[in-house]
Design a protein around this motif. Structure first.
Motif, PDB file in Angstrom:
ATOM      1  N   GLY A 125      86.786 -91.286  14.189  1.00  0.00           N
ATOM      2  CA  GLY A 125      87.138 -91.079  15.596  1.00  0.00           C
ATOM      3  C   GLY A 125      86.392 -92.022  16.517  1.00  0.00           C
ATOM      4  N   VAL A 126      85.105 -92.240  16.207  1.00  0.00           N
ATOM      5  CA  VAL A 126      84.307 -93.176  17.008  1.00  0.00           C
ATOM      6  C   VAL A 126      84.872 -94.589  16.899  1.00  0.00           C
ATOM      7  CG1 VAL A 126      82.046 -94.287  17.186  1.00  0.00           C
ATOM      8  CG2 VAL A 126      82.191 -91.817  16.915  1.00  0.00           C
ATOM      9  N   GLY A 169      72.680-103.799  20.881  1.00  0.00           N
ATOM     10  CA  GLY A 169      71.822-103.111  21.844  1.00  0.00           C
ATOM     11  C   GLY A 169      72.122-101.634  21.931  1.00  0.00           C
ATOM     12  N   PHE A 170      73.409-101.284  21.994  1.00  0.00           N
ATOM     13  CA  PHE A 170      73.817 -99.882  22.086  1.00  0.00           C
ATOM     14  C   PHE A 170      73.392 -99.124  20.833  1.00  0.00           C
ATOM     15  CE2 PHE A 170      77.282 -96.582  21.984  1.00  0.00           C
ATOM     16  CZ  PHE A 170      76.843 -95.888  23.091  1.00  0.00           C
ATOM     17  N   GLY A 171      73.563 -99.754  19.670  1.00  0.00           N
ATOM     18  CA  GLY A 171      73.181 -99.110  18.419  1.00  0.00           C
ATOM     19  C   GLY A 171      71.686 -98.885  18.315  1.00  0.00           C
ATOM     20  N   GLU A 172      70.886 -99.855  18.762  1.00  0.00           N
ATOM     21  CA  GLU A 172      69.433 -99.697  18.707  1.00  0.00           C
ATOM     22  C   GLU A 172      68.964 -98.596  19.648  1.00  0.00           C
ATOM     23  OE1 GLU A 172      67.862-103.556  19.501  1.00  0.00           O
ATOM     24  OE2 GLU A 172      67.900-104.162  17.382  1.00  0.00           O
ATOM     25  N   ILE A 173      69.612 -98.469  20.793  1.00  0.00           N
ATOM     26  CA  ILE A 173      69.243 -97.403  21.736  1.00  0.00           C
ATOM     27  C   ILE A 173      69.520 -96.028  21.125  1.00  0.00           C
ATOM     28  CG2 ILE A 173      69.843 -96.326  23.939  1.00  0.00           C
ATOM     29  CD1 ILE A 173      70.318 -99.146  25.040  1.00  0.00           C
ATOM     30  N   ILE A 174      70.675 -95.875  20.489  1.00  0.00           N
ATOM     31  CA  ILE A 174      71.083 -94.567  19.964  1.00  0.00           C
ATOM     32  C   ILE A 174      70.413 -94.258  18.628  1.00  0.00           C
ATOM     33  CG2 ILE A 174      73.045 -93.199  19.141  1.00  0.00           C
ATOM     34  CD1 ILE A 174      74.791 -94.675  21.086  1.00  0.00           C
ATOM     35  N   PHE A 175      70.419 -95.222  17.707  1.00  0.00           N
ATOM     36  CA  PHE A 175      69.991 -94.946  16.331  1.00  0.00           C
ATOM     37  C   PHE A 175      68.608 -95.491  15.993  1.00  0.00           C
ATOM     38  CE2 PHE A 175      74.688 -95.593  16.259  1.00  0.00           C
ATOM     39  CZ  PHE A 175      75.040 -94.273  16.038  1.00  0.00           C
ATOM     40  N   GLY A 176      68.050 -96.359  16.838  1.00  0.00           N
ATOM     41  CA  GLY A 176      66.780 -96.978  16.502  1.00  0.00           C
ATOM     42  C   GLY A 176      66.973 -98.148  15.557  1.00  0.00           C
ATOM     43  N   GLY A 177      65.912 -98.888  15.318  1.00  0.00           N
ATOM     44  CA  GLY A 177      66.020-100.088  14.495  1.00  0.00           C
ATOM     45  C   GLY A 177      65.511 -99.947  13.076  1.00  0.00           C
ATOM     46  N   GLN A 183      82.976-108.294  13.566  1.00  0.00           N
ATOM     47  CA  GLN A 183      83.272-107.497  12.378  1.00  0.00           C
ATOM     48  C   GLN A 183      81.999-107.127  11.611  1.00  0.00           C
ATOM     49  OE1 GLN A 183      86.266-106.324  11.675  1.00  0.00           O
ATOM     50  NE2 GLN A 183      85.626-105.260   9.818  1.00  0.00           N
ATOM     51  N   GLY A 184      81.040-108.023  11.572  1.00  0.00           N
ATOM     52  CA  GLY A 184      79.794-107.731  10.867  1.00  0.00           C
ATOM     53  C   GLY A 184      79.035-106.575  11.487  1.00  0.00           C
ATOM     54  N   ILE A 185      78.875-106.590  12.803  1.00  0.00           N
ATOM     55  CA  ILE A 185      78.140-105.494  13.451  1.00  0.00           C
ATOM     56  C   ILE A 185      78.952-104.208  13.419  1.00  0.00           C
ATOM     57  CG2 ILE A 185      78.989-105.931  15.789  1.00  0.00           C
ATOM     58  CD1 ILE A 185      75.437-104.852  14.724  1.00  0.00           C
ATOM     59  N   MET A 186      80.271-104.285  13.314  1.00  0.00           N
ATOM     60  CA  MET A 186      81.074-103.069  13.171  1.00  0.00           C
ATOM     61  C   MET A 186      80.752-102.354  11.862  1.00  0.00           C
ATOM     62  SD  MET A 186      84.764-104.354  14.713  1.00  0.00           S
ATOM     63  CE  MET A 186      85.666-102.914  14.122  1.00  0.00           C
ATOM     64  N   VAL A 187      80.479-103.121  10.801  1.00  0.00           N
ATOM     65  CA  VAL A 187      80.053-102.526   9.535  1.00  0.00           C
ATOM     66  C   VAL A 187      78.756-101.739   9.737  1.00  0.00           C
ATOM     67  CG1 VAL A 187      79.235-103.032   7.196  1.00  0.00           C
ATOM     68  CG2 VAL A 187      81.177-104.293   8.140  1.00  0.00           C
ATOM     69  N   VAL A 188      77.794-102.356  10.413  1.00  0.00           N
ATOM     70  CA  VAL A 188      76.506-101.709  10.662  1.00  0.00           C
ATOM     71  C   VAL A 188      76.687-100.490  11.560  1.00  0.00           C
ATOM     72  CG1 VAL A 188      74.189-102.027  11.584  1.00  0.00           C
ATOM     73  CG2 VAL A 188      75.333-103.912  10.424  1.00  0.00           C
ATOM     74  N   PHE A 189      77.449-100.635  12.636  1.00  0.00           N
ATOM     75  CA  PHE A 189      77.613 -99.561  13.615  1.00  0.00           C
ATOM     76  C   PHE A 189      78.293 -98.348  12.975  1.00  0.00           C
ATOM     77  CE2 PHE A 189      79.536 -97.412  17.266  1.00  0.00           C
ATOM     78  CZ  PHE A 189      78.462 -97.366  18.138  1.00  0.00           C
ATOM     79  N   ALA A 190      79.304 -98.588  12.132  1.00  0.00           N
ATOM     80  CA  ALA A 190      79.990 -97.484  11.468  1.00  0.00           C
ATOM     81  C   ALA A 190      79.036 -96.746  10.530  1.00  0.00           C
ATOM     82  CB  ALA A 190      81.195 -98.009  10.698  1.00  0.00           C
ATOM     83  N   ALA A 191      78.258 -97.493   9.741  1.00  0.00           N
ATOM     84  CA  ALA A 191      77.317 -96.864   8.813  1.00  0.00           C
ATOM     85  C   ALA A 191      76.230 -96.094   9.562  1.00  0.00           C
ATOM     86  CB  ALA A 191      76.695 -97.922   7.908  1.00  0.00           C
ATOM     87  N   LEU A 192      75.710 -96.680  10.647  1.00  0.00           N
ATOM     88  CA  LEU A 192      74.681 -95.994  11.430  1.00  0.00           C
ATOM     89  C   LEU A 192      75.225 -94.730  12.089  1.00  0.00           C
ATOM     90  CD1 LEU A 192      72.864 -98.991  13.182  1.00  0.00           C
ATOM     91  CD2 LEU A 192      71.905 -97.461  11.451  1.00  0.00           C
ATOM     92  N   THR A 193      76.468 -94.779  12.552  1.00  0.00           N
ATOM     93  CA  THR A 193      77.083 -93.592  13.159  1.00  0.00           C
ATOM     94  C   THR A 193      77.195 -92.473  12.138  1.00  0.00           C
ATOM     95  OG1 THR A 193      78.348 -94.973  14.695  1.00  0.00           O
ATOM     96  CG2 THR A 193      79.118 -92.719  14.357  1.00  0.00           C
ATOM     97  N   LEU A 194      77.639 -92.819  10.936  1.00  0.00           N
ATOM     98  CA  LEU A 194      77.779 -91.824   9.872  1.00  0.00           C
ATOM     99  C   LEU A 194      76.434 -91.174   9.554  1.00  0.00           C
ATOM    100  CD1 LEU A 194      79.580 -90.558   7.608  1.00  0.00           C
ATOM    101  CD2 LEU A 194      78.869 -92.475   6.170  1.00  0.00           C
TER     102      LEU A 194
END
Length: 317
Positions: A85-86, A123-131, A55-66
């Motif tokens: 949608g994502v 890992g997927f988030g860092e590849i797409i959005f960077g760190g 759940q914690g990384i879902m918060v980060v992933f959603a914000a980074l996607t936006l």
């Protein structure tokens, strides 16, 4: 020494009531956001008995996607819809690829699966959005960034408009969630599955549909929380650490109690802020917010292992 520890902080607390109100407001905002994250944990656990470590990384992933979609030139509110949608696609993928093959496995296996989801999303988030740290698109979403100044007790109370917006949106989200769970057919199905899974399955409730639904709702909660925290602290993988403050909230409120998640979040937010300002900084040099919530939860668990609002577990031999 005893005076400095036990008496002086209370004297300081009530000697400047306007400052005390400012501290309470900051704690209230943090507590509401902690409670939101905890709600995601509670919903998934109630419906599937899975402790969702992701759940914690879902918060980060959603914000980074936006933020990432907006950086590509997509209008802000279209980014919100696309991010939802994502999160729905993510919920479907988790149910189909991870959870469905593990139906009937021990709880520890499912828990380890959510740790795997966490590592994959990092890992997927860092590849797409960077760190690197990113700025939340606060103004583009129409979230006000100014402040209101009140003068209670002859002092100053500053309310950041983005914090007020976060509190209002969080309250509306919680109310909407409670109405959904109590008044809709799917909401009642989620509650039935949490109360008695075998009985719920026997009357035709689809386990897989409910799992997708609750993970998607957890994704919505993650997006709202990510926007609110991102507006305050920026968007980066460091938000995951903040999101784990939901763990002591769950220890306090109980893993199955929505009311416990809300009250536990408010307790953690208010008490950690009061302790930091009036005890942590004068006596310990500050930085007590990183550990205070966990120590408080541990003390509660020593006397009530199921949490303040959890149901007592009775094992019969």
């Amino acid at each position: 020494m005893l005076h400095d520890i036990f008496i002086a902080p209370f004297q300081d607390m009530f000697s400047a009531p306007d400052f005390l109100l400012q501290v309470l407001w900051e704690g209230l905002v943090s507590g509401i956001l902690y409670a939101l994250i905890a709600l995601g944990f509670v919903l998934i656990f109630r419906s599937s008995r899975i402790f969702n470590f992701a759940q914690g990384i879902m918060v980060v992933f959603a914000a980074l996607t936006l933020v990432g979609l907006h950086a590509m030139g997509v209008p802000a509110w279209i980014c919100v819809l696309l991010t939802l949608g994502v999160m729905f696609v993510l919920a479907m993928a988790i149910e189909r690829v991870v959870l469905r093959p593990l139906v009937g496995q021990p709880d520890i296996i499912l828990f380890m699966a959510t740790i795997g989801i966490t590592l994959f999303l990092i890992g997927f988030g860092e590849i797409i959005f960077g760190g690197e740290n990113k700025v939340m698109i606060t103004e583009e979403l129409g979230i006000p960034t100014g402040s209101w100044t009140l003068e209670p007790f002859g002092g100053l109370l500053i309310l950041e408009q983005k914090d007020v917006t976060a509190v209002v949106v969080a309250a509306l989200l919680v109310i909407g969630l409670l109405v959904f769970l109590s008044r809709t057919q799917m909401g009642r199905a989620i509650r039935a599955l949490g109360d008695d899974s075998q009985a719920a399955l026997s009357v035709g409730i689809s386990l897989h549909t409910i799992w997708v639904l609750v993970w998607f709702i957890a994704g919505i909660i993650a997006l709202v929380t990510g926007i609110a925290w991102g507006a305050r602290a920026g968007v980066s993988f460091a938000l995951e650490v903040i999101a784990y403050k939901a763990l002591p909230v769950l220890m306090l409120g109980g893993l199955e109690s929505i009311a416990g998640a809300i009250i536990g979040g408010l307790m953690i937010g208010l008490l950690e802020k009061l302790f930091e300002i009036y005890w942590g900084q004068p006596l310990m040099g500050g930085n007590t917010e990183t550990w205070f919530a966990f120590v408080l939860a541990l003390l509660v668990l020593l006397f009530r292992p199921q949490g303040l609002f959890g149901e007592k577990i009775i094992e019969r031999v």
